[in-house]
Structures are given as structure tokens and as C-alpha cells.
Design a protein around this motif. Structure first.
Motif, short mmCIF file in Angstrom:
data_model
loop_
_atom_site.label_atom_id
_atom_site.label_comp_id
_atom_site.label_asym_id
_atom_site.label_seq_id
_atom_site.Cartn_x
_atom_site.Cartn_y
_atom_site.Cartn_z
N UNK A 153 0.80 -1.23 0.00
CA UNK A 153 0.00 0.00 0.00
C UNK A 153 0.84 1.28 0.00
N UNK A 154 2.08 1.21 0.48
CA UNK A 154 2.94 2.40 0.51
C UNK A 154 3.88 2.44 -0.68
N UNK A 155 3.73 1.53 -1.60
CA UNK A 155 4.50 1.46 -2.85
C UNK A 155 6.01 1.44 -2.59
N UNK A 156 6.43 0.60 -1.66
CA UNK A 156 7.85 0.48 -1.31
C UNK A 156 8.63 -0.14 -2.46
N UNK A 157 8.06 -1.13 -3.11
CA UNK A 157 8.75 -1.85 -4.19
C UNK A 157 8.18 -1.50 -5.56
N UNK A 158 7.74 -0.28 -5.71
CA UNK A 158 7.08 0.14 -6.95
C UNK A 158 8.00 0.01 -8.17
N UNK A 159 9.23 0.48 -8.06
CA UNK A 159 10.11 0.50 -9.23
C UNK A 159 11.24 -0.51 -9.14
N UNK A 160 11.29 -1.30 -8.08
CA UNK A 160 12.42 -2.18 -7.87
C UNK A 160 12.22 -3.56 -8.48
N UNK A 161 11.13 -4.23 -8.16
CA UNK A 161 10.99 -5.63 -8.54
C UNK A 161 9.94 -5.87 -9.62
N UNK A 162 9.52 -4.86 -10.31
CA UNK A 162 8.58 -5.05 -11.41
C UNK A 162 9.37 -5.45 -12.65
N UNK A 163 9.64 -6.74 -12.76
CA UNK A 163 10.40 -7.25 -13.90
C UNK A 163 9.52 -8.24 -14.63
N UNK A 164 9.19 -7.89 -15.86
CA UNK A 164 8.41 -8.78 -16.71
C UNK A 164 9.31 -9.34 -17.81
N UNK A 165 8.76 -10.26 -18.56
CA UNK A 165 9.49 -10.91 -19.64
C UNK A 165 10.04 -9.88 -20.63
N UNK A 166 9.22 -8.88 -20.95
CA UNK A 166 9.63 -7.86 -21.92
C UNK A 166 10.76 -6.98 -21.40
N UNK A 167 10.92 -6.90 -20.08
CA UNK A 167 12.00 -6.10 -19.50
C UNK A 167 13.34 -6.82 -19.53
N UNK A 168 13.30 -8.14 -19.73
CA UNK A 168 14.53 -8.94 -19.66
C UNK A 168 14.93 -9.48 -21.03
N UNK A 169 13.96 -9.99 -21.76
CA UNK A 169 14.26 -10.64 -23.04
C UNK A 169 13.52 -9.91 -24.15
N UNK A 170 14.27 -9.54 -25.18
CA UNK A 170 13.67 -8.86 -26.32
C UNK A 170 14.46 -9.22 -27.57
N UNK A 171 13.74 -9.41 -28.66
CA UNK A 171 14.37 -9.74 -29.93
C UNK A 171 14.24 -8.53 -30.86
N UNK A 172 15.36 -8.05 -31.37
CA UNK A 172 15.28 -6.90 -32.29
C UNK A 172 14.67 -7.31 -33.63
N UNK A 173 14.24 -6.33 -34.39
CA UNK A 173 13.62 -6.58 -35.69
C UNK A 173 14.64 -7.30 -36.58
N UNK A 174 14.18 -8.35 -37.21
CA UNK A 174 15.03 -9.11 -38.12
C UNK A 174 15.71 -10.29 -37.46
N UNK A 175 15.63 -10.39 -36.14
CA UNK A 175 16.24 -11.51 -35.43
C UNK A 175 15.17 -12.14 -34.54
#
Length: 151
Positions: A29-51
């Protein structure tokens, strides 16, 4: 009668602080971990165009990442959550104890002692320095500076 009512209300308030309801929906409720542990698949793994990998591999990777992150977190919190809660509870109790029984009394003691020293210092300044500076101001008070422009 009014005093007894106030005392009863204070007891109820104190009791309510120790048996607070826990919100099982909003667990930050106090948003302690608002920006720290929000890690989704798109934040870690991404394929550039053409690959690009195969669509099936991409979907399976997404599912594997999401599910493994979810269950690993749940497993770790089930195994280590309660012991770590005990450790953190002990640590914050220790910090509170030190603050209440050591830090604040030391600060209050220092303030009382420094007040005594401050009075002695002030007395010495007023006794010795004030007459000296008053005499210097009277000596220097009659000095007049005149500026003349000579041609």
C-alpha cells in the motif's frame, strides 16, 4: 466518568494497533517496491527486428519465464518468508529498543549538560567581552573619515 471513557478508548486504540487487518489484495500500500521488482518478460528478453526466433519458442519462453518466476518466488517466500520475518522483526525491535533506551536518553542528557555549559559560556562572554567591545566601539566611534579629491 469522562476520564474512564477516555481511558477505555485509549485501550481500544492500543489493542487495535496490535491486531491490524492485513490487506490480501494490495500488499504494497505504501509502494515500497514500486520501481524495484517489477520485472516482466519484456524487461529482460527482447528480440530486435530481423532476429526473431520461432513463434512457438517465443511463446514457450514467455510462459516458462513467467511461470518459473511466479513459482520460484512463492517457493522461496514459503521456505524463507517466516524465518526472514522473524529476523527482520528482531532487527527492527533491536533498533527500536536502542533508540528508545539509549539514543534518546543520551541526546536528552547531552542537551541538559550543554545547556549548563551554554549558560557559563554566555556569562563569560557578557562579563569579559562585552565591556571590551563597548570600549573599542567608543574609541572607534569618534573616528571620522573624510575623502577629498585633490587636483
Amino acid at each position: 466518568m469522562a476520564e474512564e471513557q477516555t481511558e477505555l478508548e485509549e485501550r481500544i486504540i492500543i489493542k487495535d494497533q496490535h491486531i491490524k487487518e492485513i490487506d490480501l489484495v494490495n500488499r504494497d500500500p505504501k509502494h515500497i517496491n514500486e520501481d524495484v521488482v517489477k520485472v516482466d518478460f519484456e524487461d529482460v528478453i527482447a528480440e530486435p527486428v530481423g532476429t526473431y526466433s520461432f513463434d512457438g519458442v517465443w511463446k514457450a519462453s514467455y510462459t516458462t519465464f513467467t511461470v518459473s518466476k511466479y513459482w520460484c518466488y512463492r517457493l522461496l517466500s514459503a521456505i524463507l518468508g517466516i524465518p526472514l520475518a522473524v529476523i527482520w522483526g528482531f532487527l527492527f525491535a533491536l533498533i527500536s529498543f536502542c533508540h528508545i533506551w539509549a539514543v534518546v536518553p543520551c541526546i536528552k542528557s547531552y542537551l541538559i549538560e550543554i545547556q549548563c555549559v551554554s549558560r557559563i559560556y554566555s556569562l563569560c562572554i557578557h562579563t569579559f567581552c562585552d565591556p571590551l567591545f563597548e570600549a573599542l566601539s567608543k574609541i572607534c566611534g569618534n573616528i571620522r573619515v573624510a575623502l577629498r579629491k585633490e587636483i
